[in-house]
Design an enzyme around this catalytic site. Structure first.
Site, PDB file in Angstrom:
ATOM      1  N   ASP A 180      -6.094  26.605 -35.768  1.00  0.00           N
ATOM      2  CA  ASP A 180      -4.890  27.086 -36.433  1.00  0.00           C
ATOM      3  C   ASP A 180      -5.200  27.296 -37.915  1.00  0.00           C
ATOM      4  O   ASP A 180      -6.085  26.640 -38.462  1.00  0.00           O
ATOM      5  CB  ASP A 180      -3.747  26.067 -36.269  1.00  0.00           C
ATOM      6  CG  ASP A 180      -2.370  26.701 -36.404  1.00  0.00           C
ATOM      7  OD1 ASP A 180      -1.653  26.822 -35.401  1.00  0.00           O
ATOM      8  OD2 ASP A 180      -2.017  27.117 -37.532  1.00  0.00           O
ATOM      9  N   LEU A 204       6.624  28.167 -20.218  1.00  0.00           N
ATOM     10  CA  LEU A 204       7.134  26.818 -20.500  1.00  0.00           C
ATOM     11  C   LEU A 204       8.460  26.833 -21.242  1.00  0.00           C
ATOM     12  O   LEU A 204       8.743  27.707 -22.057  1.00  0.00           O
ATOM     13  CB  LEU A 204       6.102  25.984 -21.258  1.00  0.00           C
ATOM     14  CG  LEU A 204       5.698  26.323 -22.679  1.00  0.00           C
ATOM     15  CD1 LEU A 204       6.686  25.793 -23.702  1.00  0.00           C
ATOM     16  CD2 LEU A 204       4.339  25.713 -22.956  1.00  0.00           C
ATOM     17  N   LYS A 207       6.606  38.324 -17.780  1.00  0.00           N
ATOM     18  CA  LYS A 207       7.166  37.377 -18.738  1.00  0.00           C
ATOM     19  C   LYS A 207       8.475  37.882 -19.353  1.00  0.00           C
ATOM     20  O   LYS A 207       9.486  37.177 -19.366  1.00  0.00           O
ATOM     21  CB  LYS A 207       6.128  37.102 -19.837  1.00  0.00           C
ATOM     22  CG  LYS A 207       6.604  36.209 -20.963  1.00  0.00           C
ATOM     23  CD  LYS A 207       7.023  34.843 -20.452  1.00  0.00           C
ATOM     24  CE  LYS A 207       7.837  34.093 -21.463  1.00  0.00           C
ATOM     25  NZ  LYS A 207       7.106  33.271 -22.359  1.00  0.00           N
ATOM     26  N   PHE A 253      21.256  28.066 -14.886  1.00  0.00           N
ATOM     27  CA  PHE A 253      21.457  29.057 -15.945  1.00  0.00           C
ATOM     28  C   PHE A 253      22.804  29.745 -15.869  1.00  0.00           C
ATOM     29  O   PHE A 253      22.964  30.905 -16.222  1.00  0.00           O
ATOM     30  CB  PHE A 253      20.302  30.075 -15.986  1.00  0.00           C
ATOM     31  CG  PHE A 253      19.255  29.646 -16.977  1.00  0.00           C
ATOM     32  CD1 PHE A 253      18.493  28.516 -16.733  1.00  0.00           C
ATOM     33  CD2 PHE A 253      19.085  30.315 -18.175  1.00  0.00           C
ATOM     34  CE1 PHE A 253      17.576  28.071 -17.660  1.00  0.00           C
ATOM     35  CE2 PHE A 253      18.163  29.879 -19.109  1.00  0.00           C
ATOM     36  CZ  PHE A 253      17.401  28.760 -18.851  1.00  0.00           C
ATOM     37  N   GLY A 298      28.987  28.793 -22.515  1.00  0.00           N
ATOM     38  CA  GLY A 298      29.054  28.052 -23.771  1.00  0.00           C
ATOM     39  C   GLY A 298      28.767  28.973 -24.932  1.00  0.00           C
ATOM     40  O   GLY A 298      29.119  30.154 -24.886  1.00  0.00           O
ATOM     41  N   GLY A 340      19.692  30.682 -27.541  1.00  0.00           N
ATOM     42  CA  GLY A 340      19.009  30.821 -28.823  1.00  0.00           C
ATOM     43  C   GLY A 340      17.559  30.456 -28.612  1.00  0.00           C
ATOM     44  O   GLY A 340      17.039  30.564 -27.506  1.00  0.00           O
ATOM     45  N   CYS A 371      12.446  32.185 -28.115  1.00  0.00           N
ATOM     46  CA  CYS A 371      12.003  33.121 -27.065  1.00  0.00           C
ATOM     47  C   CYS A 371      13.062  34.122 -26.628  1.00  0.00           C
ATOM     48  O   CYS A 371      12.929  35.314 -26.895  1.00  0.00           O
ATOM     49  CB  CYS A 371      11.504  32.342 -25.854  1.00  0.00           C
ATOM     50  SG  CYS A 371       9.989  31.450 -26.217  1.00  0.00           S
ATOM     51  N   ARG A 389      15.164  27.541 -34.374  1.00  0.00           N
ATOM     52  CA  ARG A 389      15.022  29.000 -34.453  1.00  0.00           C
ATOM     53  C   ARG A 389      16.158  29.650 -33.679  1.00  0.00           C
ATOM     54  O   ARG A 389      16.407  29.311 -32.531  1.00  0.00           O
ATOM     55  CB  ARG A 389      13.668  29.436 -33.869  1.00  0.00           C
ATOM     56  CG  ARG A 389      12.502  29.142 -34.782  1.00  0.00           C
ATOM     57  CD  ARG A 389      11.190  29.511 -34.153  1.00  0.00           C
ATOM     58  NE  ARG A 389      10.894  28.686 -32.989  1.00  0.00           N
ATOM     59  CZ  ARG A 389       9.886  28.911 -32.148  1.00  0.00           C
ATOM     60  NH1 ARG A 389       9.105  29.946 -32.327  1.00  0.00           N
ATOM     61  NH2 ARG A 389       9.680  28.107 -31.127  1.00  0.00           N
TER      62      ARG A 389
HETATM   63  C1  UDX Z   1      12.833  30.020 -22.372  1.00  0.00           C
HETATM   64  C2  UDX Z   1      12.485  30.223 -20.883  1.00  0.00           C
HETATM   65  O1  UDX Z   1      13.321  29.394 -20.089  1.00  0.00           O
HETATM   66  C3  UDX Z   1      11.021  29.899 -20.659  1.00  0.00           C
HETATM   67  O2  UDX Z   1      10.675  30.137 -19.307  1.00  0.00           O
HETATM   68  C4  UDX Z   1      10.184  30.760 -21.570  1.00  0.00           C
HETATM   69  O3  UDX Z   1       8.814  30.465 -21.428  1.00  0.00           O
HETATM   70  C5  UDX Z   1      10.596  30.567 -23.020  1.00  0.00           C
HETATM   71  O4  UDX Z   1      11.989  30.819 -23.164  1.00  0.00           O
HETATM   72  P1  UDX Z   1      13.371  27.922 -23.907  1.00  0.00           P
HETATM   73  O5  UDX Z   1      13.451  28.853 -25.062  1.00  0.00           O
HETATM   74  O6  UDX Z   1      12.661  26.620 -24.083  1.00  0.00           O
HETATM   75  O7  UDX Z   1      12.683  28.641 -22.659  1.00  0.00           O
HETATM   76  O8  UDX Z   1      14.874  27.572 -23.526  1.00  0.00           O
HETATM   77  P2  UDX Z   1      15.811  27.643 -22.227  1.00  0.00           P
HETATM   78  O9  UDX Z   1      15.837  26.343 -21.562  1.00  0.00           O
HETATM   79  O10 UDX Z   1      15.504  28.827 -21.425  1.00  0.00           O
HETATM   80  O11 UDX Z   1      17.212  27.849 -22.936  1.00  0.00           O
HETATM   81  C6  UDX Z   1      17.439  28.973 -23.782  1.00  0.00           C
HETATM   82  C7  UDX Z   1      18.811  28.943 -24.387  1.00  0.00           C
HETATM   83  O12 UDX Z   1      19.786  29.236 -23.406  1.00  0.00           O
HETATM   84  C8  UDX Z   1      19.227  27.626 -25.005  1.00  0.00           C
HETATM   85  O13 UDX Z   1      19.842  27.896 -26.251  1.00  0.00           O
HETATM   86  C9  UDX Z   1      20.200  27.047 -24.014  1.00  0.00           C
HETATM   87  O14 UDX Z   1      21.150  26.216 -24.623  1.00  0.00           O
HETATM   88  C10 UDX Z   1      20.847  28.309 -23.452  1.00  0.00           C
HETATM   89  N1  UDX Z   1      21.401  28.160 -22.095  1.00  0.00           N
HETATM   90  C11 UDX Z   1      20.593  27.844 -21.058  1.00  0.00           C
HETATM   91  C12 UDX Z   1      22.758  28.397 -21.867  1.00  0.00           C
HETATM   92  O15 UDX Z   1      23.498  28.706 -22.801  1.00  0.00           O
HETATM   93  N2  UDX Z   1      23.255  28.296 -20.592  1.00  0.00           N
HETATM   94  C13 UDX Z   1      22.468  27.987 -19.545  1.00  0.00           C
HETATM   95  O16 UDX Z   1      22.988  27.924 -18.423  1.00  0.00           O
HETATM   96  C14 UDX Z   1      21.095  27.747 -19.768  1.00  0.00           C
END
Ligand code: UDX
Length: 440
Positions: A30, A152, A211, A256, A260, A264, A267, A337
């Protein structure tokens, strides 16, 4: 096997530690000296359950090291690219500066290793077409390029790396290059493949698209249920019950569908935007116009939460005291983020309220970084004297709050549950006025 991982953020650092735990000898590279120093001493630079222990264990074993010197990656048979691809300033596209720099730093070190051509394995999320372009740099330098996207989730990063739902290899169209690269990757992931984790072998473009398609689908599910929440609000129906009922259909599924304040993080938001930007460049923008709507619904649900708080305190937030429970974009993370929680807290503050925010992991980070919000150490402290309490990140300790105990310090007893994480009946029974998203 000797390998390197370029970029030691959430993706790279966790991947490096997990590869070491599979018995490989791993060096993490890094440009950030402070991060490298911290990781080298076995300390995680971010909050991720299970990562601290794994990191320490692997650093202590001697199999995992970190460096800022690109020359130290020489002699590795596999070089993973795990750097970020943030949204460009002033646009929707992905910024590929770090990916390009990572590949450039590897090019001088791609000589044969024990007679085998080394692999450059992209894990970062990139616009479709990137792998093809990078292969044209890697191959003349003596290496082989593979795209091997990472899925992930923060909060489950270690588990998702060691025990993923699937592994995807995006390989060269040249059959012998593809076979050579596949053989090396099969060795890297031998332990996972032996556990029958599904392996999908495909070309570069498909692997890159897998992806962004996965993340687009997840974002769409969340915005779909938040759109339903808007209709529930308009009709007095209950989106939580609706989600439960449609989720019983296996084709839809329960996951999912939590309505709410929306998605955010580092990703989903930037990935759907970069996907739209790339589709535009390819002349296929119409195929993804629905993602624009997904993004808009997501923005709207944040504004709706601010609206609820404003209405709850009589129409104006100015001079009101607002407790905000949560700053991270999701629980079990200190990542802010594109955090809906932090965005809402700032908007409430900008309307003239005094905001007291608390978050078990992100709170200390926010305080250190400096913020115009007041950061406090507990939900009780945040709620002390609050005209309205907003639950915005569903940490376990917030979900388990006792409404009677919280009422002792927040006599106004108004709660906005931005994650539909509380039991409205219980809070109402304790004398609270409860507002959820799409709940009566
Ligand atoms: C996501 C993907 O799930 C993962 O596979 C990819 O590699 C990277 O992006 P991550 O950013 O860690 O992972 O968060 P994730 O668990 O997907 O949640 C994303 C956002 O959605 C969060 O802000 C969470 O609060 C929101 N969320 C999730 C909802 O508002 N409602 C849901 O039912 C699920």
């Amino acid at each position: 096997m000797r390998m390197s991982v370029v970029g030691t953020g959430y993706l790279g650092a966790v991947h490096a530690a997990c590869m070491a735990s599979l018995g490989h000898e791993v060096v993490g590279l890094d440009v950030d000296e402070a991060k490298v120093a911290l990781l080298s001493s076995g300390q995680a630079p971010f909050h991720e359950p299970g990562f601290d222990e794994l990191l320490k264990e692997q650093v202590d074993s001697g199999r995992l090291t970190f460096t800022t010197d690109p020359a130290e990656v020489a002699g590795a048979l596999v070089h993973f690219i795990g750097v970020g691809t943030p949204q460009v300033e002033g646009g929707y596209a992905a910024d590929l500066t770090y990916v390009d720099a990572a590949v450039a730093s590897l090019l001088p070190h791609l000589g044969p290793v024990d007679g085998r051509r080394p692999l450059v394995v992209g894990k970062s999320t990139v616009p479709v077409g990137t792998a093809e372009r990078l292969a044209a740099q890697v191959e003349p330098a003596g290496g082989l390029l593979v795209w091997n996207p990472e899925f992930l989730r923060e909060g489950f990063a270690v588990q998702d790396t060691i025990d993923p739902d699937r592994i995807v290899y995006g390989l060269s169209k040249d059959e012998s290059d593809a076979a050579e690269a596949k053989a090396v990757l099969d060795e890297v992931y031998a332990e996972l493949l032996a556990r029958d984790i599904p392996l999908v072998v495909t070309d570069y473009a498909t692997a890159e698209l897998v992806k962004v398609a996965a993340n687009s689908f997840l974002a769409t599910k969340i915005s779909f249920i938040n759109a339903m929440a808007e209709l529930c609000t308009a009709t007095g129906a209950d989106v939580s019950t609706l989600a439960e009922a449609i989720g019983h259909d296996d084709r839809i599924g329960k996951k999912f569908l939590r309505a709410g304040i929306g998605f955010g993080g580092g990703c989903l938001p930037k990935d759907i935007r970069a996907f739209m930007a790339r589709a535009g460049e390819l002349g296929a923008d119409q195929a993804l116009t629905f993602l624009r709507e997904v993004d808009l619904i997501n923005d709207r649900t944040r504004l709706h939460a601010v609206d609820l708080a404003r209405r709850a305190v009589g129409g104006r937030l100015r001079h009101k005291t607002v407790a905000v429970l949560g700053a991270a974009f999701k629980p079990d993370s200190d990542d802010m983020r594109n955090s809906p929680a932090l965005d809402i807290a700032r908007r409430v503050h900008d309307e003239g309220a005094h905001v007291k925010v608390t978050d078990p992991a992100a709170g200390p980070v926010l305080r250190k970084r400096g913020t115009r919000l007041e950061v406090v150490d507990s939900a009780r402290e945040a709620a002390d004297g609050a005209d309205v309490v907003m639950l915005l990140t569903e940490w376990k300790q917030f979900k388990e709050l006792d409404p009677d105990e919280l009422a002792e310090v927040a006599p106004a007893r108004i709660i906005v549950d931005g994650r539909n994480a509380l039991d409205p009946a219980r809070w109402r029974a304790a004398g609270w006025t409860y507002y959820g998203i799409g709940r009566p």
